[in-house]
Design a protein around this motif. Sequence first.
Motif, mmCIF file in Angstrom:
data_model
loop_
_atom_site.group_PDB
_atom_site.id
_atom_site.type_symbol
_atom_site.label_atom_id
_atom_site.label_comp_id
_atom_site.label_asym_id
_atom_site.label_seq_id
_atom_site.Cartn_x
_atom_site.Cartn_y
_atom_site.Cartn_z
ATOM 1 N N UNK A 74 0.811 -1.207 0.000
ATOM 2 C CA UNK A 74 0.000 0.000 0.000
ATOM 3 C C UNK A 74 0.851 1.266 0.000
ATOM 4 N N UNK A 75 0.236 2.315 -0.528
ATOM 5 C CA UNK A 75 0.837 3.644 -0.551
ATOM 6 C C UNK A 75 -0.194 4.585 0.039
ATOM 7 N N UNK A 76 0.179 5.299 1.074
ATOM 8 C CA UNK A 76 -0.747 6.240 1.693
ATOM 9 C C UNK A 76 -0.073 7.593 1.786
ATOM 10 N N UNK A 77 -0.771 8.611 1.339
ATOM 11 C CA UNK A 77 -0.275 9.976 1.489
ATOM 12 C C UNK A 77 -1.079 10.645 2.592
ATOM 13 N N UNK A 78 -0.384 11.126 3.586
ATOM 14 C CA UNK A 78 -1.074 11.692 4.751
ATOM 15 C C UNK A 78 -0.440 13.011 5.148
ATOM 16 N N UNK A 79 -1.257 13.962 5.575
ATOM 17 C CA UNK A 79 -0.673 15.165 6.160
ATOM 18 C C UNK A 79 -0.010 14.816 7.487
ATOM 19 N N UNK A 80 0.864 15.700 7.954
ATOM 20 C CA UNK A 80 1.298 15.625 9.347
ATOM 21 C C UNK A 80 0.482 16.672 10.087
ATOM 22 N N UNK A 81 0.085 16.351 11.304
ATOM 23 C CA UNK A 81 -0.629 17.320 12.139
ATOM 24 C C UNK A 81 0.213 17.603 13.379
ATOM 25 N N UNK A 84 3.303 15.626 14.302
ATOM 26 C CA UNK A 84 3.143 14.201 14.576
ATOM 27 C C UNK A 84 2.243 13.577 13.519
ATOM 28 N N UNK A 85 1.856 12.350 13.768
ATOM 29 C CA UNK A 85 0.968 11.642 12.859
ATOM 30 C C UNK A 85 -0.412 12.313 12.881
ATOM 31 N N UNK A 86 -1.092 12.322 11.743
ATOM 32 C CA UNK A 86 -2.458 12.853 11.688
ATOM 33 C C UNK A 86 -3.393 11.875 12.396
ATOM 34 N N UNK A 87 -4.255 12.401 13.279
ATOM 35 C CA UNK A 87 -5.141 11.532 14.054
ATOM 36 C C UNK A 87 -5.988 10.595 13.180
ATOM 37 N N UNK A 88 -6.555 11.058 12.060
ATOM 38 C CA UNK A 88 -7.386 10.128 11.285
ATOM 39 C C UNK A 88 -6.620 8.890 10.802
ATOM 40 N N UNK A 121 5.977 17.257 5.886
ATOM 41 C CA UNK A 121 5.329 16.122 6.525
ATOM 42 C C UNK A 121 6.284 15.099 7.116
ATOM 43 N N UNK A 122 7.566 15.407 7.128
ATOM 44 C CA UNK A 122 8.561 14.435 7.617
ATOM 45 C C UNK A 122 8.330 14.011 9.061
ATOM 46 N N UNK A 123 7.864 14.961 9.899
ATOM 47 C CA UNK A 123 7.703 14.623 11.314
ATOM 48 C C UNK A 123 6.558 13.627 11.501
ATOM 49 N N UNK A 124 5.519 13.763 10.700
ATOM 50 C CA UNK A 124 4.432 12.791 10.750
ATOM 51 C C UNK A 124 4.865 11.436 10.207
ATOM 52 N N UNK D 86 -1.926 7.287 21.228
ATOM 53 C CA UNK D 86 -3.300 6.804 21.063
ATOM 54 C C UNK D 86 -4.080 7.814 20.224
ATOM 55 N N UNK D 87 -4.811 7.323 19.225
ATOM 56 C CA UNK D 87 -5.532 8.221 18.319
ATOM 57 C C UNK D 87 -6.471 9.177 19.054
ATOM 58 N N UNK D 88 -7.215 8.741 20.076
ATOM 59 C CA UNK D 88 -8.129 9.694 20.718
ATOM 60 C C UNK D 88 -7.402 10.905 21.323
ATOM 61 N N UNK D 89 -6.244 10.698 21.912
ATOM 62 C CA UNK D 89 -5.500 11.823 22.479
ATOM 63 C C UNK D 89 -4.932 12.700 21.366
ATOM 64 N N UNK D 90 -4.389 12.067 20.327
ATOM 65 C CA UNK D 90 -3.827 12.867 19.228
ATOM 66 C C UNK D 90 -4.926 13.681 18.553
ATOM 67 N N UNK D 91 -6.109 13.097 18.462
ATOM 68 C CA UNK D 91 -7.226 13.814 17.855
ATOM 69 C C UNK D 91 -7.590 15.051 18.670
#
Lengths: 185, 185, 185, 185
Positions: A74-81, A84-88, A121-124, D86-91
Amino acid sequence: MKLLAFSASVRTGSYNTKLIRLIARKLTALEVEVDLAVFHEFDMPLYDGNLEAADGVPEGARKLAERIRAADGMVVSSPEFNHGVAAPLKNAVDWLSRIKPPPTVNKPYFIASAAPSMVGGWRGAIALMPSLTYLGMWVAPDTFCLAQANKAFTEDGGLVDAALDQMLDRMLGNFVRAVNALDFS
Amino acid sequence: MKLLAFSASVRTGSYNTKLIRLIARKLTALEVEVDLAVFHEFDMPLYDGNLEAADGVPEGARKLAERIRAADGMVVSSPEFNHGVAAPLKNAVDWLSRIKPPPTVNKPYFIASAAPSMVGGWRGAIALMPSLTYLGMWVAPDTFCLAQANKAFTEDGGLVDAALDQMLDRMLGNFVRAVNALDFS
Amino acid sequence: MKLLAFSASVRTGSYNTKLIRLIARKLTALEVEVDLAVFHEFDMPLYDGNLEAADGVPEGARKLAERIRAADGMVVSSPEFNHGVAAPLKNAVDWLSRIKPPPTVNKPYFIASAAPSMVGGWRGAIALMPSLTYLGMWVAPDTFCLAQANKAFTEDGGLVDAALDQMLDRMLGNFVRAVNALDFS
Amino acid sequence: MKLLAFSASVRTGSYNTKLIRLIARKLTALEVEVDLAVFHEFDMPLYDGNLEAADGVPEGARKLAERIRAADGMVVSSPEFNHGVAAPLKNAVDWLSRIKPPPTVNKPYFIASAAPSMVGGWRGAIALMPSLTYLGMWVAPDTFCLAQANKAFTEDGGLVDAALDQMLDRMLGNFVRAVNALDFS
């Protein structure tokens, strides 16, 4: 070979959606079958242990798991928030991890990201690596983080910068080669 | 198949050295040729851009690069220091990155760690992942972090805990299978 | 108030050395006493548990510890190496952690970084945070990562970009205010 | 002084909820006013840029922001999920970051975690640090990660292990002292 591809952003006009479309086009040109999904197909609530105990894993997560199972990687493109990782995306990972047997084991995963910032987005991307490996995935050595994404795309969805475009081609070529190699079936 | 294996600790009585010896034994039993190195063979100074400009990459780093080139993948057991990567291992990574062409591209890398703490080196393992992928390596999804390493070993160098021992066997088996698959030559 | 400041790069022409000089100038203008050190003053070998057992903590690390003890906080500008912390800085952290009582407890630390890349050292900054907190330090919320550092400086050592310059001023002002507040003596 | 405290888990019987209750009790004994919240008070949907554009920041996030504004600092106990935050906290972090002016600037934050594993949530704690600092928070140098949390609590909600209990007391004492010091008002 089949690869699942999606953008982990649902925002209209998302740079990550633009990027994943470009990636899907490039993968198709490499004769890869691309399952280009829309993240809304996998809508799921925030992880909640009580919800899981009562109703099991939600349908959106189960659909995502099936699509991963049907793909070779799989290939996923995601923003960083917030650096850190984007919550969604993390939420999808957290629900996925509750499905047995896990659909992610030994699947290669290519991390992409697009952002208007210089960091791209490197940090995410970095924050995501331990979770992907924990799910059993092979994180591709190449990561494509597109900085200043608001200025990066041509009108027809290509990249303005030819050197970046060639870099992405090379990275995707390497990834496809590795997915072929890692076929454990 | 040949795998390079070493402990990134030079301390006499190092738990990581005990662990890598056990891993080497297990890999040999899987009919893998193991190049079990001693970290002192790769002694090198702290990275220094002026030193590099004057004298090039030091011999220890060049020897390490050759041994990586001659192997199909590598297993390194390293302590974590201060909730991060151990400086001696990061220093080796930093010198390695100055060698062209890089010997690490597409090589699989299995992260192991041993520590007397309960955390077992996980924080150091995680801090290492972005650097390994940047060097082009495929980080194995399985990571073996041995907690309470001061109580973990039997007199003949095995693991006291049978479940942990089986987990390590399974992880190494998976790794060997993947190294075979990822042969790009 | 006294702050220790140094660049964790010894390379001639280092962007991080340029940046720390600018920071020292700005701190002096805020009426802070700045102990602007040169990283070579703290030269020390790679961490080695046997060396420590035989000879104790090396002089360079002890000198660094004394300078930290004499200061109310510190600002360090360090490159990132290979998407992680630079080995020379991590090595200093690792030796420092062997000194009792630790000189770092409750000291505020401002992370700075300069790099020719677009990312500006963010990945190294993030990898450092867990180690600094483990040493008892208060990591400043503001981090100054200077991207494209090869084009960032004016001839007299200022920043070409006025908005960046103002951001750095604001960040250092906030830091000085917090160091004053965090005085536990 | 007032501190906001909550568990980022909503699961019935959550170890993190047990831990935050114990922490609240200990803080109260230190004569701190504790606003012990239940995470459900801050229920909010997964972050979605379109939702934000249409309806603004959801009520749960705005309530959380108000409670943070009214406090001098915060303590949150959160599980780690899949070796990350944990996703809920990051959200919650991600929605909070959309509120202007940010309620988090200069607020000290104490990271706690409880988990049945030996690692005790350290990987989630580390993944959280860059996001907290980006929101302007001062991450406490002390982190309390409770391993084997399923065996850690006495019937009346204390800790079985006296040494751990004293460590937590000492950490919270240090934190309260620092929150007092960092009062910028």
